[in-house]
Structures are given as structure tokens and as C-alpha cells.
Design an enzyme around this catalytic site. Structure first.
Site, PDB file in Angstrom:
ATOM      1  N   LYS A   1      -0.658  -8.521  -7.940  1.00 15.34           N
ATOM      2  CA  LYS A   1      -0.202  -8.081  -6.614  1.00 15.34           C
ATOM      3  C   LYS A   1       0.195  -6.606  -6.620  1.00 15.34           C
ATOM      4  O   LYS A   1      -0.079  -5.875  -5.658  1.00 15.34           O
ATOM      5  CB  LYS A   1       0.963  -8.958  -6.157  1.00 15.34           C
ATOM      6  CG  LYS A   1       0.541 -10.399  -5.855  1.00 15.34           C
ATOM      7  CD  LYS A   1       1.718 -11.262  -5.448  1.00 15.34           C
ATOM      8  CE  LYS A   1       1.247 -12.682  -5.108  1.00 15.34           C
ATOM      9  NZ  LYS A   1       2.351 -13.568  -4.724  1.00 15.34           N
TER      10      LYS A   1
ATOM     11  N   GLY B   1      -8.075 -15.851 -16.283  1.00 12.88           N
ATOM     12  CA  GLY B   1      -8.065 -14.560 -15.606  1.00 12.88           C
ATOM     13  C   GLY B   1      -9.209 -14.440 -14.630  1.00 12.88           C
ATOM     14  O   GLY B   1     -10.105 -15.285 -14.590  1.00 12.88           O
ATOM     15  N   PRO B   2      -9.206 -13.389 -13.817  1.00 12.15           N
ATOM     16  CA  PRO B   2     -10.262 -13.198 -12.807  1.00 12.15           C
ATOM     17  C   PRO B   2     -11.612 -12.937 -13.472  1.00 12.15           C
ATOM     18  O   PRO B   2     -11.676 -12.629 -14.662  1.00 12.15           O
ATOM     19  CB  PRO B   2      -9.789 -11.956 -12.025  1.00 12.15           C
ATOM     20  CG  PRO B   2      -8.428 -11.641 -12.509  1.00 12.15           C
ATOM     21  CD  PRO B   2      -8.222 -12.305 -13.815  1.00 12.15           C
ATOM     22  N   PRO B   3     -12.700 -13.048 -12.705  1.00  9.46           N
ATOM     23  CA  PRO B   3     -14.026 -12.748 -13.264  1.00  9.46           C
ATOM     24  C   PRO B   3     -14.126 -11.285 -13.680  1.00  9.46           C
ATOM     25  O   PRO B   3     -13.544 -10.410 -13.045  1.00  9.46           O
ATOM     26  CB  PRO B   3     -14.979 -13.042 -12.096  1.00  9.46           C
ATOM     27  CG  PRO B   3     -14.206 -13.897 -11.156  1.00  9.46           C
ATOM     28  CD  PRO B   3     -12.775 -13.508 -11.311  1.00  9.46           C
TER      29      PRO B   3
ATOM     30  N   SER C   1       4.219 -17.666  -0.927  1.00 12.80           N
ATOM     31  CA  SER C   1       4.783 -16.368  -1.297  1.00 12.80           C
ATOM     32  C   SER C   1       4.760 -15.338  -0.171  1.00 12.80           C
ATOM     33  O   SER C   1       5.231 -14.227  -0.352  1.00 12.80           O
ATOM     34  CB  SER C   1       4.053 -15.809  -2.522  1.00 12.80           C
ATOM     35  OG  SER C   1       2.728 -15.481  -2.201  1.00 12.80           O
TER      36      SER C   1
ATOM     37  N   VAL D   1     -13.111  -9.733 -16.491  1.00 13.88           N
ATOM     38  CA  VAL D   1     -12.095  -9.079 -17.328  1.00 13.88           C
ATOM     39  C   VAL D   1     -12.428  -9.205 -18.812  1.00 13.88           C
ATOM     40  O   VAL D   1     -11.684  -8.729 -19.658  1.00 13.88           O
ATOM     41  CB  VAL D   1     -10.673  -9.625 -17.046  1.00 13.88           C
ATOM     42  CG1 VAL D   1     -10.234  -9.278 -15.647  1.00 13.88           C
ATOM     43  CG2 VAL D   1     -10.600 -11.129 -17.274  1.00 13.88           C
ATOM     44  N   GLY D   2     -13.527  -9.890 -19.148  1.00 17.48           N
ATOM     45  CA  GLY D   2     -13.970  -9.921 -20.543  1.00 17.48           C
ATOM     46  C   GLY D   2     -13.575 -11.153 -21.313  1.00 17.48           C
ATOM     47  O   GLY D   2     -13.469 -11.105 -22.534  1.00 17.48           O
ATOM     48  N   LYS D   3     -13.384 -12.283 -20.623  1.00 21.18           N
ATOM     49  CA  LYS D   3     -12.953 -13.505 -21.329  1.00 21.18           C
ATOM     50  C   LYS D   3     -14.051 -14.015 -22.265  1.00 21.18           C
ATOM     51  O   LYS D   3     -13.798 -14.314 -23.427  1.00 21.18           O
ATOM     52  CB  LYS D   3     -12.585 -14.597 -20.318  1.00 21.18           C
ATOM     53  CG  LYS D   3     -11.493 -14.215 -19.355  1.00 21.18           C
ATOM     54  CD  LYS D   3     -11.114 -15.359 -18.444  1.00 21.18           C
ATOM     55  CE  LYS D   3     -12.220 -15.759 -17.488  1.00 21.18           C
ATOM     56  NZ  LYS D   3     -12.582 -14.715 -16.528  1.00 21.18           N
ATOM     57  N   THR D   4     -15.272 -14.115 -21.740  1.00 19.54           N
ATOM     58  CA  THR D   4     -16.375 -14.670 -22.542  1.00 19.54           C
ATOM     59  C   THR D   4     -16.756 -13.731 -23.675  1.00 19.54           C
ATOM     60  O   THR D   4     -16.951 -14.169 -24.817  1.00 19.54           O
ATOM     61  CB  THR D   4     -17.591 -14.933 -21.632  1.00 19.54           C
ATOM     62  OG1 THR D   4     -17.189 -15.785 -20.552  1.00 19.54           O
ATOM     63  CG2 THR D   4     -18.712 -15.602 -22.392  1.00 19.54           C
TER      64      THR D   4
END
Length: 812
Positions: free
Chosen positions: A732, A367-369, A689, A371-374
Site C-alpha cells: 500500500k 507474492g504478486p506476479p 481496511s 517478483v521472481g518466485k519461480t
């Protein structure tokens, strides 16, 4: 030389009495005495002009020291009145514009007054005569000066010893006094004082006085240096003797220590639950250690190896929590949204509660930076009761960082995987591999290939580190990896379970700000909840007008800014509380950084809004087209990569093949050039696209029909006019919403993905699935193009090729 006024000769008489007119060269940090030959570097314009002037007459100039060396253009009263008349022996212009000049002092002179000349300093001065004095007294003084000067030079290493020989040969005592004075390490005012004294006897006395004072200081310095040197030699000798004593003591008493150390290691081997292979290896190394001298380098290597082997956890497991409700509560409390990830974790715990043989899952959060992955990985560790270790893979290029170095290398160590396991102290931690898409590779190996063994559930039970050289079981470890994009080698990607984390909606960001960011800001800035508050409308305005991101990192920074400014205001104005509303928000955060819900004011020909998907979320992509007289060429600009240029080429070919249906006369293609540009040329762009947006732009340009400003579109186009599906639909649609566009065209095959789109996004947008280009044009153009009848000419012109333009990647 040109420009010299020949009123009076520059250079006066060297006899006393009558004043002569001299060009004056102000000196900085130096006093030139008579009989001295000195090189000077001159850079000031006035000084250079003065030198050029005297070189053209009789080569005499007056050297006078200025009182303040920092003064670039000294006034007459800032220059000492006693100077030295000198001959200019040599003048050399240097490449940097400065001048190197060699001067020889001839006589003392006193300045009577300066002239009004502006291009260089000029003054009237008279040469000074020395008074008649007692020759016997002067000779006695001279001998003392030469003797003291010899001692001074011996102590002062900066002066060449050859100077003493030269001084002892001087018969002219005036010259002797000046020579000694020029070599003394005294301040400029003191040297100027020596120059001002005409009496040879007084000068010799002053030189003697200065030297005796300096000699006493230099002798003290010498004594201090000698004492420090002796002290250092003593310290070094003591250190050497101590080291010798230690070595002797080791030789005499180390058999006891050695036995104790070996016994301790043997006890650790017995107590540690090593695998059969590891136990055999440990005992073999211990046997080697017994036969070695404890002080040998080999013994140190073996001890380090055994320490590493026995320090990593062998069979020590944390008790994994199996309470599903507790896990759900922890995940919900620390992260808002992210339903899929939470669901997967709870499923894993549920299966583990029924079966103890299940291997740890290998999840990849993409996911984008922001967003809470870590931070999610830390919450998973807390929810499951596992130890948490993190290893950043960003910039890792050496395979040895994963697998370690072999023991043959000096200073070798295990790789980061084994190091992290030692840090965890348990064999079943949650192991976060951060930024796995940022790994590189070079001549030292490919770390992504080394990660295959770590992340394969069927192989990692027998992970082999180059340093340990025994198999280590990683199958109980729960691996979680994070990445911004799917730009990960295929074999590595195949071993992981991909969970996409899309950007947050506006409502989700609002909830995150209220539940997490605002309380954190209050706590971090030592505020009380009653002292600082932000209304919901203000938070929504921060999200809309001060941030444009998929995650919440910038939002957190803005909230922290509000908290900082609130603390400052409370301390400065003694207010009891600060309340941020949508009305006073700009007072704290400044002008709005982004537009929200504002689109271009009118429908335009050839301007289409496409949609892009980047690693930092979705973006609106403006596509512009213009037509001009030409020969049928098509130009594409905007830092586009190959896939996007091919997409434009396919769109152009499709439009040309259906020209009659769109009301376009085919010969028009050979008489007009079309230029398609995607603004923000500094940003690389790629992907197929934007195909339907390209078709719409080209049709609009050729027919002159404007494109609706309130519509955005995404979809790949084929040469037959079909609209193919795309990726990143949620990102998008969020970008469309942020941009204030209410209607969006998506490929019909993506309609099934709408089930995963939050309702508040779908309710605020009119989403129209389309399957063919005709439907796209029906919605996008202000009016439909009228078909025409056309009889095809012989020898039809071929479709012109698309001209190449360079670019770099941006996924759509």
C-alpha cells in the site's frame, strides 16, 4: 402484377423470324437445354423481378448463361447471345428471400438486342429453327451416341443408370442430343457451344466426341483405382503374413528372450537400493512375470510396473553444497533484494552443515506476479547443489494427478510427484510446486487434500502412490511452493513456512533492470553492449510511466521492446549504436501509459483516497460520496462484496452516533440520501481496511468540508471509532508513492511494521499512525467540523439499513 408495364407482352413467338420481347434470366454455372426441366435457386433482385413479371403474363422467360459466374450484375455483352426460351412451371419463395423456380426449356433463341429496362434484364430474341438434314445419317449417329452414353454412365458413377433407359427411348434426335449434352461433365463454354449449334447432326457428333474423350479418361481413372486397390490388398496381405510370422517366431524362440528379460529385471532389482517393502513387492511381481506368457496383456502391465518401480531414485542423493558464502553469492547474483528468503536458505544450509538428520524445509513464497518466485526456486537449487524439478498445480482438479491411478485401470500411471522424482533421478531434489493457490476440486477428488501427505514433513517419509502401492520417502526433498495469495486451504497452509515477497520499490526495480533485464535483452537480441544503452533516467521513466506493477514482468517486456526497436533502427539506418534517454524514450515506447506523481488538482467534498491490496500489488482506491434529498437511505455501488458493504454500514452508524460532535443535525439523516461509490465498477472489491476512508467521505459529504487531495489512508474502523490494523502495508505504501501522494495515515498498531519498510520509501512519505477517527479527520479534512448543541427529539428514527449491491472479492 402491380408495377408491370403492359406495352408489349412479355414472352414472344416460338416461331422463327419475328423477334419477341422476353424477360431475361442470367444463369450462373449452368446451361439449360430445350426439353430439360430444371430447378433453379434465384437470389438476385433483378432475376426475381423478371420471374415475377413473367408469372403475371404467359409464363415464358429467356434463360441465357452469363460468361463470368462471379459477376453479380452482368452487362448485356457479358451474357451469351444464344439462350433457351423456357416455361416457368412453378415458383416458390423461400424464407431467406431467395426464390426456387422450376423451368422447362422449349426452344433455342438468339438475342438480337437488350432494352434499356433497369429493374430486370429484357431483350428482343427470335426462336431458332433446326435445318433439314439426312435422317439416315442422324439415326446412325444417334445409335452411336446412345451406345457411348451407356458406357459413359457405367464409368461415371455420378449419373443415375436410369438416365440411359430414358435416353434410349427418345425418338426425337434433337431432344436426344440435348439430353446427352446436359448430362456430360464438360465445362460451361463447351456446353454453351453445344447449345449454339442448330444442326442435330453436328450436336450428335460433338456429344460423341466429348463422350469418347471422357470415356478414355474415365477408363484410365478406373485402371488407376484398380491398381491402387490391388497394391493396398497386397500390402495388407504382406502385413498380415508378417504379423503371423512374428507370432510364430515368438512361440518358437521367445523362451530365450523371456529368460533374458526376466534375468535383466532380476539384476536391476538386486542393484537398486529398494526399501524392504519395495523389494518384496518387486520380487513378487517378478515371480508373476515368470509364469506369464511374454505376449500377454498382463505381462505388459507387470513389466511397466517393474520399470516404474526400478526407475525412480531409491537412496540416490545429490551431494548438497554446504558453502554458505557460495550460496549467498549465487542468490545475490541472480536476484536483487528478497533478503528474507535468502536469509532463510542460508540458515537452512548452516543447520544442515551441523546436523545430517534435518528434514528438507517446505517453503511457500507468497507474492504478486513477476517478483521472481519461480526463478528464485531455480537459484536455490543451484545454490544448494540439488536437482531442480517443477510441477505446475494451476488448474489441477483430479487427486489422481498427485497420487496416480490404481493399476486396475487401463493405461494407468504414477502421479506427477513420482513422475517428477523419476525425472530428477535423485531422491533429494528441489521440488517446486508452482501456483499452489490455483488448485481446484471437483467430483474426482480434492488434490489439495492429497498434497497434505506430500507437504507434511512427518508424513512424507511414507508417501504412498496409488500406482506403486509401496511407500516412498520424500523427506529428503526440499519443497518450495509459490502462490499469489494466501487463498490456500488451512491445513495445507499450516504445513508450510510462509515467506512473503512484497513488490519491489522503484530503486529495486531500477537495479534489477540495470543488473539483469538490460544485459538479458542485449544478449537475447544479439546486440553488443556498445551498440545499445539506456540511461538511468530513461529506465526510471519506463518504471514510472510505462509500467504499474508490483513485479518486473511488464518492465522486462518494455526493455525487450526497446532492444527490438534498437536492432531494427541499427539495421535500417546503418547506425553504429542506439542510446535511449529520457528525452527520446517516447519515440520508442510511444505515449506514456500511466501518470506518476500527479494527483487531482483540488480538494473535493466527499472524495477520499483509500488504499487497497490485491494479488498483483497495492492500488490507490478512490472513494466518492454524494448527498441528495431523500428519506435517509444509503446506497453503495462499485462492485463491492459483503465485508466492504458492512464496513460502510459500520462507518455510517459511527458517524450518525457522533453526529453532534461533527456539527451535523441528527434529523438530516432522515431527510437526505447518501450514495457511496468506489469507481472502476468492473473490478470486484472486498475487505474492511477502507473503513476510515468511508468515515471521512461520509463526514465530508454531511458537513460540506473538502478532503485534502494529497493524503491517503488505510485502516479498519469500529463502531467506537477505533482504528484497527490492516495487512499488506508495504504494498500500500508503494502504491501511495507511485500515485504521487506524500502523506499517508496508517493504524497505530501497524507502526511496528514500518521497521520492515525500506528507508527510501519511508523517507519519501509522511507516515502518520492514528488510533481513533478523530485523529483521521484532523489530518484528512481541510478544516475541523464544529460541534453543535442539540436536544434529542422523542421517537428518534432508527439508522437506515444499507442497501445491498452485488460484487466479488478484492482484499484490502
Amino acid at each position: 402484377m402491380t408495377g408491370i408495364e403492359q406495352k408489349t407482352p412479355v414472352g414472344g413467338s416460338e416461331t422463327g423470324g419475328a423477334d419477341g420481347l422476353y424477360a431475361v434470366l442470367p444463369l450462373r454455372d449452368i446451361v439449360v437445354f430445350p426439353h430439360m426441366i430444371v430447378p433453379l435457386f434465384v437470389g438476385r433482385e433483378k432475376s426475381i423481378r423478371a420471374l415475377e413479371e413473367v408469372m403475371g403474363v404467359d409464363k415464358q422467360i429467356l434463360l441465357a448463361t452469363q460468361k463470368n459466374a462471379a459477376d453479380d450484375d452482368p452487362a448485356p455483352d457479358a451474357i451469351y447471345e444464344i439462350g433457351t426460351i423456357a416455361n416457368v412451371l412453378q415458383l416458390l419463395k423461400l424464407p431467406d428471400g431467395t426464390v426456387k423456380v422450376l423451368v422447362e426449356g422449349t426452344a433455342r433463341a438468339k438475342i438480337s438486342k437488350f432494352t434499356d429496362r433497369e429493374d430486370y434484364h429484357e431483350a428482343y430474341a427470335a426462336a431458332l429453327q433446326e435445318p433439314e438434314e439426312d435422317a439416315v445419317e442422324i439415326e446412325a449417329l444417334a445409335r452411336s451416341v446412345v451406345s457411348d452414353f451407356e458406357n459413359y454412365v457405367k464409368l461415371n458413377k455420378k449419373i443415375s443408370p436410369e438416365v440411359v433407359g430414358t435416353a434410349s427411348q427418345i425418338d426425337d434426335y434433337s431432344k436426344l442430343a440435348d439430353t446427352v449434352a446436359s448430362h456430360l461433365a464438360i465445362k460451361i463454354p463447351e456446353k454453351q457451344e453445344m447449345l449454339s449449334v442448330l444442326s442435330v447432326r453436328e450436336r450428335l457428333e460433338k456429344a460423341l466426341s466429348f463422350m469418347e474423350a471422357e470415356i478414355s479418361v474415365l477408363q484410365v481413372e478406373k485402371r488407376i483405382r484398380s491398381r491402387v486397390k490391388r497394391q493396398m490388398e497386397k500390402t495388407q496381405r504382406e502385413y498380415y503374413l508378417n504379423e503371423q510370422m512374428k507370432a510364430i517366431q515368438k512361440e518358437l524362440g521367445d523362451s530365450e528372450d523371456g529368460r533374458d528379460e526376466v534375468a535383466e529385471i532380476e539384476e536391476r532389482i538386486t542393484k537398486t537400493k529398494l526399501s524392504k517393502e519395495a523389494r518384496e513387492k518387486a520380487l513378487a511381481e517378478l515371480k508373476k512375470l515368470r509364469s506369464m506368457s511374454p505376449m500377454s496383456a498382463e505381462a505388459t502391465v507387470v513389466r511397466n510396473y517393474l520399470d516404474w518401480l526400478l526407475s525412480i531414485p531409491w537412496g540416490k542423493k545429490s551431494k548438497v553444497k554446504q558453502d554458505l558464502n557460495f550460496a549467498q553469492e549465487v542468490l545475490d547474483a541472480e536476484h536483487f533484494g528478497l533478503g528474507k528468503v535468502k536469509e532463510r536458505i542460508v540458515e537452512y544450509l548452516a543447520v544442515q552443515a551441523r546436523s545430517t538428520k534435518i528434514k528438507g524445509p517446505i517453503l511457500c513464497l507468497v507474492g504478486p506476479p513477476g517478483v521472481g518466485k519461480t526463478s528464485l526456486a531455480r537459484s536455490i537449487a543451484k545454490a544448494t547443489g540439488r536437482e531442480y524439478v517443477r510441477m505446475s498445480l494451476g488448474g489441477v482438479r483430479d487427486e489422481a494427478e498427485i497420487r496416480g491411478h490404481r493399476r486396475t485401470y487401463i493405461g494407468s500411471m504414477p502421479g506427477k510427484v513420482i513422475q517428477s522424482m523419476k525425472k530428477a533421478k535423485k531422491s533429494n531434489p528441489l521440488f517446486l510446486l508452482d501456483e499452489i493457490d490455483k488448485m481446484g476440486q471437483d467430483f474426482r477428488g480434492d488434490p489439495s487434500s492429497a498434497m497434505l501427505e506430500v507437504l507434511d514433513p512427518k508424513q512424507n517419509a511414507t508417501f504412498m502412490d496409488h500406482y506403486l502401492e509401496v511407500e516412498y520417502d520424500l523427506s529428503n526433498v526440499m519443497f518450495v511452493t509459490t502462490a499469489n495469495t494466501m487463498n490456500i486451504p488451512g491445513p495445507l497452509l499450516d504445513r508450510m513456512e510462509i515467506i512473503r515477497i512484497a513488490g519491489y520499490t522503484e530503486d529495486e526495480k531500477l537495479e534489477i533492470a540495470k543488473r539483469h533485464l538490460l544485459p538479458k535483452a542485449i544478449k537475447d537480441h544479439a546486440l553488443q553492449p556498445k551498440e545499445f544503452s539506456v540511461t538511468e533516467d530513461a529506465l526510471r521513466n519506463v518504471i514510472r510511466h510505462y509500467t504499474r506493477e508490483a513485479g518486473v514482468r511488464s518492465l522486462e517486456r518494455e526493455v525487450m521492446t526497446l532492444a527490438r526497436k534498437a536492432v531494427t533502427e541499427i539495421l535500417k539506418t546503418k547506425k553504429k549504436s542506439v542510446k535511449i534517454t529520457d528525452k527520446n524514450l517516447s519515440d520508442y515506447l510511444g505515449v506514456e501509459k500511466f501518470r506518476f506523481g500527479q494527483i487531482d488538482g483540488e480538494d473535493q467534498v466527499g472524495v477520499v483516497t483509500g488504499l487497497a491490496w490485491t494479488e498483483v500489488g497495492g492500488e490507490l482506491l478512490t472513494i466518492e460520496g454524494v448527498m441528495m434529498p431523500g428519506k435517509g437511505r444509503m446506497t453503495v455501488t462499485g462492485n463491492l462484496r459483503d465485508v466492504m458493504k458492512e464496513s460502510i454500514s459500520a462507518a455510517a452508524s459511527y458517524v450518525r452516533s457522533r453526529a453532534i460532535d461533527f456539527g451535523i443535525e441528527p434529523p438530516l439523516f432522515d431527510k437526505r440520501d447518501i450514495h457511496v461509490h468506489v469507481p472502476e465498477g468492473a473490478t470486484p472489491k472486498d475487505g474492511p481496511s477502507a473503513g476510515i476512508a468511508m468515515v471521512t467521505a461520509i463526514v465530508s459529504v454531511l458537513t460540506g468540508i473538502p478532503v485534502r487531495k494529497d493524503i491517503a489512508m488505510t485502516g479498519e474502523v469500529t463502531l467506537r471509532g477505533r482504528v484497527l490494523p490492516i495487512g499488506g502495508l508495504k504494498e500500500k505504501l508503494l502504491a501511495t508513492l507511485r500515485g504521487g501522494i506524500k502523506k499517508v495515515l496508517i493504524p497505530e498498531e501497524n507502526a511496528k511494521d514500518l521497521a520492515e519498510i525500506p528507508d527510501n520509501v519511508k523517507n519519501n512519505l509522511e507516515i502518520v499512525p492514528v488510533s481513533r477517527v478523530g485523529e483521521v479527520l484532523k489530518h484528512a479534512l481541510v478544516r475541523q467540523p464544529e460541534p453543535i448543541e442539540w436536544t434529542e427529539q422523542e421517537n428518534p428514527t432508527a439508522v437506515p439499513p444499507v442497501e445491498d449491491e452485488a460484487g466479488a472479492s478484492l482484499a484490502h
